[in-house]
Write a protein that holds these residues in place. Sequence first.
Motif, PDB file in Angstrom:
ATOM      1  N   LEU A   1     107.145  22.807  -0.251  1.00 33.12           N
ATOM      2  CA  LEU A   1     108.062  23.470  -1.178  1.00 33.12           C
ATOM      3  C   LEU A   1     108.617  22.425  -2.136  1.00 33.12           C
ATOM      4  CD1 LEU A   1     109.371  26.309  -1.672  1.00 33.12           C
ATOM      5  CD2 LEU A   1     111.346  25.459  -0.398  1.00 33.12           C
ATOM      6  N   ILE A   2     108.523  22.694  -3.445  1.00 37.70           N
ATOM      7  CA  ILE A   2     109.054  21.786  -4.460  1.00 37.70           C
ATOM      8  C   ILE A   2     110.003  22.555  -5.364  1.00 37.70           C
ATOM      9  CG2 ILE A   2     107.008  20.317  -4.408  1.00 37.70           C
ATOM     10  CD1 ILE A   2     106.124  21.587  -7.058  1.00 37.70           C
ATOM     11  N   ASP A   3     110.884  21.830  -6.030  1.00 38.16           N
ATOM     12  CA  ASP A   3     111.785  22.492  -6.973  1.00 38.16           C
ATOM     13  C   ASP A   3     111.205  22.413  -8.383  1.00 38.16           C
ATOM     14  OD1 ASP A   3     112.377  19.953  -8.015  1.00 38.16           O
ATOM     15  OD2 ASP A   3     114.287  19.784  -6.959  1.00 38.16           O
ATOM     16  N   SER A   4     111.969  22.884  -9.354  1.00 41.18           N
ATOM     17  CA  SER A   4     111.457  22.957 -10.731  1.00 41.18           C
ATOM     18  C   SER A   4     111.267  21.587 -11.365  1.00 41.18           C
ATOM     19  CB  SER A   4     112.409  23.792 -11.592  1.00 41.18           C
ATOM     20  OG  SER A   4     113.718  23.253 -11.569  1.00 41.18           O
ATOM     21  N   ARG A   5     111.826  20.537 -10.735  1.00 46.88           N
ATOM     22  CA  ARG A   5     111.615  19.165 -11.203  1.00 46.88           C
ATOM     23  C   ARG A   5     110.536  18.449 -10.384  1.00 46.88           C
ATOM     24  NH1 ARG A   5     118.005  17.443 -11.940  1.00 46.88           N
ATOM     25  NH2 ARG A   5     118.481  18.930 -13.633  1.00 46.88           N
ATOM     26  N   GLN A   6     109.860  19.199  -9.540  1.00 49.81           N
ATOM     27  CA  GLN A   6     108.771  18.712  -8.696  1.00 49.81           C
ATOM     28  C   GLN A   6     109.234  17.752  -7.610  1.00 49.81           C
ATOM     29  OE1 GLN A   6     104.974  17.916 -10.477  1.00 49.81           O
ATOM     30  NE2 GLN A   6     105.549  18.830 -12.431  1.00 49.81           N
ATOM     31  N   ASN A   7     110.483  17.860  -7.219  1.00 49.64           N
ATOM     32  CA  ASN A   7     110.973  17.115  -6.063  1.00 49.64           C
ATOM     33  C   ASN A   7     110.545  17.831  -4.792  1.00 49.64           C
ATOM     34  OD1 ASN A   7     112.562  15.147  -7.565  1.00 49.64           O
ATOM     35  ND2 ASN A   7     113.945  16.849  -8.025  1.00 49.64           N
ATOM     36  N   PHE A   8     110.107  17.066  -3.785  1.00 50.25           N
ATOM     37  CA  PHE A   8     109.777  17.658  -2.499  1.00 50.25           C
ATOM     38  C   PHE A   8     111.058  18.139  -1.824  1.00 50.25           C
ATOM     39  CE2 PHE A   8     105.905  15.150  -3.016  1.00 50.25           C
ATOM     40  CZ  PHE A   8     104.947  16.064  -2.599  1.00 50.25           C
ATOM     41  N   ILE A   9     111.045  19.390  -1.399  1.00 47.76           N
ATOM     42  CA  ILE A   9     112.196  19.963  -0.697  1.00 47.76           C
ATOM     43  C   ILE A   9     111.934  20.013   0.799  1.00 47.76           C
ATOM     44  CG2 ILE A   9     113.628  22.022  -0.410  1.00 47.76           C
ATOM     45  CD1 ILE A   9     112.927  22.694  -3.356  1.00 47.76           C
ATOM     46  N   ALA A  10     110.783  20.525   1.179  1.00 50.36           N
ATOM     47  CA  ALA A  10     110.452  20.666   2.601  1.00 50.36           C
ATOM     48  C   ALA A  10     108.949  20.792   2.740  1.00 50.36           C
ATOM     49  CB  ALA A  10     111.152  21.884   3.198  1.00 50.36           C
ATOM     50  N   GLU A  11     108.475  20.510   3.931  1.00 48.98           N
ATOM     51  CA  GLU A  11     107.054  20.669   4.223  1.00 48.98           C
ATOM     52  C   GLU A  11     106.877  21.116   5.659  1.00 48.98           C
ATOM     53  OE1 GLU A  11     104.972  16.715   5.090  1.00 48.98           O
ATOM     54  OE2 GLU A  11     106.645  16.092   3.816  1.00 48.98           O
ATOM     55  N   GLY A  12     105.757  21.732   5.936  1.00 46.63           N
ATOM     56  CA  GLY A  12     105.430  22.163   7.287  1.00 46.63           C
ATOM     57  C   GLY A  12     103.934  22.147   7.473  1.00 46.63           C
ATOM     58  N   SER A  13     103.504  22.090   8.708  1.00 45.45           N
ATOM     59  CA  SER A  13     102.071  22.116   8.986  1.00 45.45           C
ATOM     60  C   SER A  13     101.829  22.737  10.345  1.00 45.45           C
ATOM     61  CB  SER A  13     101.461  20.707   8.926  1.00 45.45           C
ATOM     62  OG  SER A  13     101.975  19.903   9.967  1.00 45.45           O
ATOM     63  N   ALA A  14     100.606  23.166  10.560  1.00 40.29           N
ATOM     64  CA  ALA A  14     100.185  23.715  11.847  1.00 40.29           C
ATOM     65  C   ALA A  14      98.710  23.391  12.031  1.00 40.29           C
ATOM     66  CB  ALA A  14     100.400  25.230  11.890  1.00 40.29           C
ATOM     67  N   PRO A  15      98.304  22.991  13.246  1.00 45.43           N
ATOM     68  CA  PRO A  15      96.919  22.558  13.467  1.00 45.43           C
ATOM     69  C   PRO A  15      95.941  23.723  13.528  1.00 45.43           C
ATOM     70  CG  PRO A  15      98.131  22.528  15.526  1.00 45.43           C
ATOM     71  CD  PRO A  15      99.132  22.866  14.463  1.00 45.43           C
ATOM     72  N   LEU A  16      94.687  23.408  13.255  1.00 44.77           N
ATOM     73  CA  LEU A  16      93.583  24.360  13.372  1.00 44.77           C
ATOM     74  C   LEU A  16      92.495  23.760  14.253  1.00 44.77           C
ATOM     75  CD1 LEU A  16      93.203  25.438   9.622  1.00 44.77           C
ATOM     76  CD2 LEU A  16      94.102  26.866  11.470  1.00 44.77           C
ATOM     77  N   ASP A  17      91.786  24.602  14.954  1.00 44.97           N
ATOM     78  CA  ASP A  17      90.654  24.171  15.765  1.00 44.97           C
ATOM     79  C   ASP A  17      89.352  24.609  15.105  1.00 44.97           C
ATOM     80  OD1 ASP A  17      92.215  23.048  17.804  1.00 44.97           O
ATOM     81  OD2 ASP A  17      92.511  25.011  18.723  1.00 44.97           O
ATOM     82  N   VAL A  18      88.318  23.816  15.300  1.00 45.92           N
ATOM     83  CA  VAL A  18      86.971  24.158  14.836  1.00 45.92           C
ATOM     84  C   VAL A  18      86.105  24.458  16.050  1.00 45.92           C
ATOM     85  CG1 VAL A  18      84.904  23.309  13.650  1.00 45.92           C
ATOM     86  CG2 VAL A  18      87.180  22.739  12.761  1.00 45.92           C
ATOM     87  N   SER A  19      85.366  25.541  15.984  1.00 40.52           N
ATOM     88  CA  SER A  19      84.458  25.920  17.069  1.00 40.52           C
ATOM     89  C   SER A  19      83.039  25.490  16.708  1.00 40.52           C
ATOM     90  CB  SER A  19      84.502  27.438  17.285  1.00 40.52           C
ATOM     91  OG  SER A  19      83.522  27.847  18.215  1.00 40.52           O
ATOM     92  N   ARG A  20      82.345  24.874  17.648  1.00 42.89           N
ATOM     93  CA  ARG A  20      80.948  24.477  17.457  1.00 42.89           C
ATOM     94  C   ARG A  20      80.112  25.062  18.599  1.00 42.89           C
ATOM     95  NH1 ARG A  20      80.095  20.821  13.535  1.00 42.89           N
ATOM     96  NH2 ARG A  20      81.890  19.702  12.676  1.00 42.89           N
ATOM     97  N   PRO A  21      79.864  26.379  18.567  1.00 42.84           N
ATOM     98  CA  PRO A  21      79.196  27.039  19.692  1.00 42.84           C
ATOM     99  C   PRO A  21      77.729  26.658  19.872  1.00 42.84           C
ATOM    100  CG  PRO A  21      79.527  28.579  17.879  1.00 42.84           C
ATOM    101  CD  PRO A  21      80.263  27.339  17.513  1.00 42.84           C
ATOM    102  N   GLN A  22      77.092  26.160  18.812  1.00 41.55           N
ATOM    103  CA  GLN A  22      75.702  25.730  18.892  1.00 41.55           C
ATOM    104  C   GLN A  22      75.522  24.485  18.023  1.00 41.55           C
ATOM    105  OE1 GLN A  22      72.522  28.620  18.570  1.00 41.55           O
ATOM    106  NE2 GLN A  22      73.938  30.335  18.892  1.00 41.55           N
ATOM    107  N   PRO A  23      74.467  23.717  18.246  1.00 46.03           N
ATOM    108  CA  PRO A  23      74.203  22.574  17.374  1.00 46.03           C
ATOM    109  C   PRO A  23      74.142  22.995  15.908  1.00 46.03           C
ATOM    110  CG  PRO A  23      72.796  22.466  19.309  1.00 46.03           C
ATOM    111  CD  PRO A  23      73.480  23.808  19.367  1.00 46.03           C
ATOM    112  N   LEU A  24      74.748  22.210  15.047  1.00 44.01           N
ATOM    113  CA  LEU A  24      74.831  22.407  13.598  1.00 44.01           C
ATOM    114  C   LEU A  24      75.855  23.464  13.192  1.00 44.01           C
ATOM    115  CD1 LEU A  24      71.088  22.254  12.412  1.00 44.01           C
ATOM    116  CD2 LEU A  24      72.763  20.411  12.468  1.00 44.01           C
ATOM    117  N   TRP A  25      76.389  24.245  14.138  1.00 43.80           N
ATOM    118  CA  TRP A  25      77.329  25.294  13.788  1.00 43.80           C
ATOM    119  C   TRP A  25      78.752  24.740  13.686  1.00 43.80           C
ATOM    120  CZ3 TRP A  25      76.482  30.837  15.995  1.00 43.80           C
ATOM    121  CH2 TRP A  25      75.141  31.207  15.829  1.00 43.80           C
ATOM    122  N   SER A  26      79.534  25.315  12.773  1.00 43.31           N
ATOM    123  CA  SER A  26      80.939  24.972  12.615  1.00 43.31           C
ATOM    124  C   SER A  26      81.661  26.208  12.097  1.00 43.31           C
ATOM    125  CB  SER A  26      81.098  23.798  11.637  1.00 43.31           C
ATOM    126  OG  SER A  26      82.451  23.448  11.497  1.00 43.31           O
TER     127      SER A  26
END
Length: 489
Positions: free
Chosen positions: A18-43
């Motif tokens: 989140l940034i304001d109208s002057r492009q100052n950082f106000i806040a940030e958040g993140s959440a992880p993701l998992d990748v599945s590789r059920p077979q060779p070459l798959w993602s």
Amino acid sequence: MTSHLGIDIGTSSVKAVLIDSRQNFIAEGSAPLDVSRPQPLWSEQDPESWWSAAQTAVGTVRTAAPREWSALTSIGLSGQQHGATLLDATGKALRPCILWNDGRAGLECSELLESVADFTTRSLNTTMPGFTAPKLLWVAKHEPDIFAKTAKILLPKDYVRFRLSGEYASEMSDSAGTLWLNVAQRRWDATLLAACGLKEAQMPYLVEGSAVSACLSPQVAADWGLAGCNVLIAGGGGDNACSAVGVGAARAGDGFLSLGTSGVIFAVTDRPAALPERTLHAFCHALPDRWHGMVVALSAASALSWIAAITGAGGDTKGLLARVERFASDSRRRAHAPVFLPYLTGERTPHNDPHATAAFGGLTVDHGPEAMVYAVIEGVAFALRDCLDVLVEAGAAPTSCMMVGGGSRSLYWAQLLADATGLTLDLPQGAELGAAFGAARLGMIAAGVPEQEACVKPTIRTTFSPDRTNDALLRERAARVRELYRRKS
């Protein structure tokens, strides 16, 4: 005072800034993701996980800055490119998304080139398994029931847009990576779609990345405590185009080197610059009337994470790199370190080889973890040098280059990259938040802020100039890495 939200749908996490109208950082958040590789070459990834992670990341921002959150005016979206997200007529995902680093569709790439004689002229790009179009041919062949039910095909960030707004929309920079876009004319190409058994009705409508694509739905606005607010959603861009906007790479010659999951060198052009036979990505920029040349090494910071786990360092990559720097400060040990071919998930530029594999060369009992890790980060640097050579050949090399991405936090690796590529690399403030910040900037422009005010270049924290005293050593070691690939091919 208004605020603007940028959401980046990455491969390993979703980030919100989140940034304001002057492009100052106000806040940030993140959440992880998992990748599945059920077979060779798959993602693959479950599209629902993007939405869930986005909700978590945005929730962190809301909690951290409730007053500024209530002034939210726009949302910009960034995302990993090429992912094939297949939806039925009700908007439900039919299968996990096939990601950018999935290599199963190699045969279908050849079939596409054979079916459309002027394929590379229309798309300005060659076929690659990671791109979206060959994946749909694979689905048609191996999962015909799912293909028959496919009503819409969206890229990852555009699926999140759909969940935010109910609208099926995309923009030029991300859509160029599907191989269904006429890149020069910035529109869907009916011939390229037909080669995959598709029609334009199955595609999202297109806007420029800095234009309004949709508005936040009343339901989501209410869920986010924004009932009654008219929050617009910008077209946004592919992750690399948004990273470019985030560091002010808006004019021809501007560029950046990104050390994320993959490694990227990106250069803005005022015309399409194509070299498909060398695996140059010729895409539209997220800003109108501009394009970019892009080259990609599939394993970059992900290679460091891999070797950190193998050597027992786990998540302490900072401490590991400090030990590696001490190891490499001895030129004799550096010269006798093993070399590493960094193709852990195949390779894109310049080989377009999903079956390429990684390997150490010259490994002996005398080499410990620091020598192996040095070889890995050096191997990534050499892969990016090979990428830069393609941009140079196309006449699209950057004349100024910033460094972004999570890997940019390592000052030692940044210097090694400057030495190996010959590029002078400027490290800006907030480099690790480039894509989400760039998406927020696109939201600002869509809300009426002039582009020249929104896309200013950031303050440079550090500049890494190539140290020419290392040229002979690096040339010799790079030649060993290339020979290792030739022997394995």
